[in-house]
Design a protein around this motif. Structure first.
Motif, PDB file in Angstrom:
ATOM      1  N   THR A   1     -11.575  -2.047  -0.401  1.00 48.64           N
ATOM      2  CA  THR A   1     -10.328  -1.901   0.355  1.00 48.64           C
ATOM      3  C   THR A   1      -9.147  -2.529  -0.372  1.00 48.64           C
ATOM      4  OG1 THR A   1     -10.607  -3.991   1.584  1.00 48.64           O
ATOM      5  CG2 THR A   1     -11.673  -2.020   2.476  1.00 48.64           C
ATOM      6  N   GLN A   2      -9.422  -3.251  -1.458  1.00 47.02           N
ATOM      7  CA  GLN A   2      -8.359  -3.908  -2.222  1.00 47.02           C
ATOM      8  C   GLN A   2      -8.124  -3.132  -3.521  1.00 47.02           C
ATOM      9  OE1 GLN A   2      -6.818  -6.307  -0.533  1.00 47.02           O
ATOM     10  NE2 GLN A   2      -8.355  -6.030   1.071  1.00 47.02           N
ATOM     11  N   GLY A   3      -8.047  -3.811  -4.646  1.00 44.72           N
ATOM     12  CA  GLY A   3      -7.718  -3.128  -5.885  1.00 44.72           C
ATOM     13  C   GLY A   3      -8.872  -2.408  -6.537  1.00 44.72           C
TER      14      GLY A   3
ATOM     15  N   ALA B   1      -2.036 -10.685  -7.508  1.00 43.65           N
ATOM     16  CA  ALA B   1      -3.040  -9.838  -6.847  1.00 43.65           C
ATOM     17  C   ALA B   1      -4.210 -10.672  -6.357  1.00 43.65           C
ATOM     18  CB  ALA B   1      -3.513  -8.730  -7.790  1.00 43.65           C
TER      19      ALA B   1
ATOM     20  N   GLY C   1      -6.080 -14.370  -0.572  1.00 45.66           N
ATOM     21  CA  GLY C   1      -7.261 -13.697  -1.087  1.00 45.66           C
ATOM     22  C   GLY C   1      -8.383 -13.604  -0.069  1.00 45.66           C
ATOM     23  N   ASN C   2      -9.613 -13.600  -0.569  1.00 45.14           N
ATOM     24  CA  ASN C   2     -10.809 -13.434   0.261  1.00 45.14           C
ATOM     25  C   ASN C   2     -11.674 -14.686   0.155  1.00 45.14           C
ATOM     26  OD1 ASN C   2     -10.384 -10.341   0.637  1.00 45.14           O
ATOM     27  ND2 ASN C   2     -10.392 -10.625  -1.577  1.00 45.14           N
TER      28      ASN C   2
ATOM     29  N   ASN D   1      -5.514 -10.765  -3.646  1.00 42.08           N
ATOM     30  CA  ASN D   1      -6.391 -10.021  -2.741  1.00 42.08           C
ATOM     31  C   ASN D   1      -7.638  -9.507  -3.453  1.00 42.08           C
ATOM     32  OD1 ASN D   1      -4.262  -8.330  -4.010  1.00 42.08           O
ATOM     33  ND2 ASN D   1      -5.452  -6.652  -3.148  1.00 42.08           N
ATOM     34  N   ASN D   2      -7.668  -9.575  -4.789  1.00 43.03           N
ATOM     35  CA  ASN D   2      -8.858  -9.170  -5.543  1.00 43.03           C
ATOM     36  C   ASN D   2      -9.743 -10.346  -5.927  1.00 43.03           C
ATOM     37  OD1 ASN D   2      -8.332  -6.155  -6.083  1.00 43.03           O
ATOM     38  ND2 ASN D   2      -6.403  -7.078  -6.727  1.00 43.03           N
TER      39      ASN D   2
ATOM     40  N   ASN E   1     -15.510  -4.995   0.874  1.00 41.97           N
ATOM     41  CA  ASN E   1     -14.169  -5.544   1.052  1.00 41.97           C
ATOM     42  C   ASN E   1     -13.326  -5.341  -0.204  1.00 41.97           C
ATOM     43  OD1 ASN E   1     -12.248  -7.317   2.666  1.00 41.97           O
ATOM     44  ND2 ASN E   1     -12.446  -8.504   0.787  1.00 41.97           N
ATOM     45  N   LEU E   2     -13.942  -5.475  -1.391  1.00 45.71           N
ATOM     46  CA  LEU E   2     -13.202  -5.225  -2.625  1.00 45.71           C
ATOM     47  C   LEU E   2     -12.771  -3.766  -2.723  1.00 45.71           C
ATOM     48  CD1 LEU E   2     -15.259  -7.293  -5.249  1.00 45.71           C
ATOM     49  CD2 LEU E   2     -13.094  -7.904  -4.165  1.00 45.71           C
TER      50      LEU E   2
ATOM     51  N   ARG F   1       0.834  -1.206   0.000  1.00 50.20           N
ATOM     52  CA  ARG F   1       0.000   0.000   0.000  1.00 50.20           C
ATOM     53  C   ARG F   1       0.868   1.254   0.000  1.00 50.20           C
ATOM     54  NH1 ARG F   1      -5.299  -1.232   0.661  1.00 50.20           N
ATOM     55  NH2 ARG F   1      -5.796  -3.284   1.504  1.00 50.20           N
TER      56      ARG F   1
END
Length: 487
Positions: free
Chosen positions: A320-322, A477, A296-297, A479-480, A317-318, A80
């Protein structure tokens, strides 16, 4: 008179008629099931009761395949941009000032990069408290009056002390700017009025390819034997040689394994450990499911009963990610119906505009109750069924807490540095890397060995069909991505 040997048993009849006692029978004893005296109506083609049985195609829809020349692929992902700390602790200081401990002692990879004169926001979600102020001292400087380098002195602008906050209460601090007096010289970073330089860092990930192999063997005699069932498979193979079907299905099964291994792959946590005769030395590879669950989520127990509220929590939540605008949903049947129910529940044109008229439906046509795409907030979603999750021989036969019910995959590309090309290129978030060079291409190899079927490589009276591939999946990525799991 006795006739030896006797081939069959013929018993005369007084009438001219067909009886099982006066005709040769080949469907009993050691002769095998040849035929009866009455010729049956034979359907030469098999009935495709499972339709198209192949499962591959998912990775071709969402990614790409690219060559690699190493035993490992390594990529780096940005962290970040802004300075922020969570789970901070607060102790009371003199007057309205407070001392904030940013992180616990010994925390790996964390450093105090907050400078004196930074303006920060303090948030305590447990109590709803919010305070803005200026940093009057930081433990990042030498000769500071603070107890350790993990602390900062905070002076709220409203003059109200923020109070004591224990570790684990979820309090958060982030920098939003700075304030300086006129004519102040910045100095160097070791001085009490200098700026603390923030060096960018990245997170590095890697994956290793695995070698996937298969083989089909048929002896020369059976290759020359025809059958009465006509071969017909998904890849267009046809004829009355049964080994063609077996060889074709081996190839189709192997092609499915190429994708299934990339989806289900797991890293081996105990390579080379153990005193057994054959210790496990294979490193394994990280597949899609493990990558999402690790980086990831995971959404557990998504249903239509909660309406849009549960889905909106995913969107938040998305954010807060990309925050990638376009996303694809690959779902099993029940989850796909849950999405349809969720969207149909807001029909009537009063809450979201999902009236049937917008589907181009009319009373003269079959009502379309399915949704292939929708937009919610600033995101577009394209929904499709994933056959792999519906097939009863794979994930489709499993319900409950271990079931995978769908995957949300971002549709887009990311910029990475390619060491082979020596430049930055754009690649899909999800792509396959396979081993290849000028000497050998191991994306999908097949070759014949033996002495039958055109192969003359050995004295073996058989044809061996060999399949091999060496590949791994790169999930960038993660996290997306969102993985939907059952309960």
């Amino acid at each position: 008179m006795s006739l030896t040997p006797q081939f069959g048993s013929l018993v005369p009849s007084q009438k001219k008629q067909l009886l099982d006692s006066n005709y040769l029978v080949f469907n009993s004893g050691g002769e095998g099931n040849f035929a009866q005296q009455y010729l049956p109506e034979i359907y030469e083609q098999e009935v495709e009761r499972y339709g198209n049985r192949t499962l591959s195609g998912f990775l071709r829809m969402v990614g790409a395949e690219m060559p690699m020349t190493s035993d490992q692929v390594i990529w780096s992902e940005q962290n970040r941009l802004h300075v922020s700390y969570k789970d901070v602790a607060v102790a009371n200081g003199a007057g309205s000032s407070s001392v904030i401990t940013l992180f616990a002692a010994g925390a790996a990879g964390l450093a105090n990069v907050i400078s004196k004169n930074d303006t920060i926001v303090f948030l305590n979600p447990a109590t709803g408290a919010e305070s803005k102020g200026i940093v009057t001292d930081s433990g990042a400087y030498t000769g500071t009056a603070l107890g350790n380098n993990r602390e900062i002195a905070f002076q709220p602008f409203d003059g109200n002390q923020i109070g004591v906050v224990a570790v684990g209460a979820g309090a958060k601090v982030f920098v939003y700017g700075s304030q300086y007096d006129k004519g102040v010289e910045m100095g160097n970073t070791l001085a009490t009025n200098g700026r603390i330089s923030v060096d960018p860092s990245f997170t590095q990930y890697s994956n290793s390819p695995i070698i996937i192999r298969s083989q089909y063997v048929i002896n020369g005699s059976d290759m020359a034997q025809i059958g009465w069932v006509e071969v017909g498979t998904e890849d267009g193979t046809s004829g009355y040689l049964w080994y063609l079907k077996a060889e074709s299905e081996t190839r189709l099964r192997f092609e499915d394994y190429l994708e299934m291994a990339m989806v289900e792959g797991e890293l081996n946590q105990v390579p080379g450990i153990g005193g057994g005769a054959v210790p496990n030395k294979q490193p394994g590879t990280q597949g899609l499911f493990q990558a999402i669950q690790t980086r990831g989520n995971v959404e557990v127990g998504f249903t239509a009963a909660a309406g849009l509220d549960e889905f909106d929590a995913i969107l938040k939540n998305l954010d807060t990610q990309g925050a990638i605008e376009e996303n694809m949903l690959f779902l099993q049947r029940q989850t796909a119906l849950d999405f349809d129910d969720m969207l149909a529940a807001i029909s009537g044109g009063t809450a979201g505009g999902t009236a049937f008229g917008l589907f181009e439906n009319s009373e003269e046509m079959a009502l379309n109750l399915g949704f292939s795409g929708f937009r919610r907030g600033s995101y577009d979603f394209y929904k499709t069924d994933w056959k792999y999750l519906n097939d009863a021989s794979t994930r489709g036969g499993l319900d409950g807490i271990s079931s995978i019910e769908g995957v949300l995959v971002p549709a887009g590309t990311t910029t990475v540095y390619d060491q082979v090309l020596g430049t930055n290129i754009r690649r899909p978030f999800l792509h396959v890397r396979y081993r290849a060079s000028q000497a050998d291409d191991r994306r999908m190899k097949s070759w014949l060995t033996g002495s039958a079927g055109g192969a003359f490589t050995s004295t073996l009276d058989a044809m061996e069909v060999n399949f091999l591939s060496e590949r791994c999946l790169v999930t960038q990525a993660a996290n997306n991505f969102v993985l939907f799991k059952g309960v």
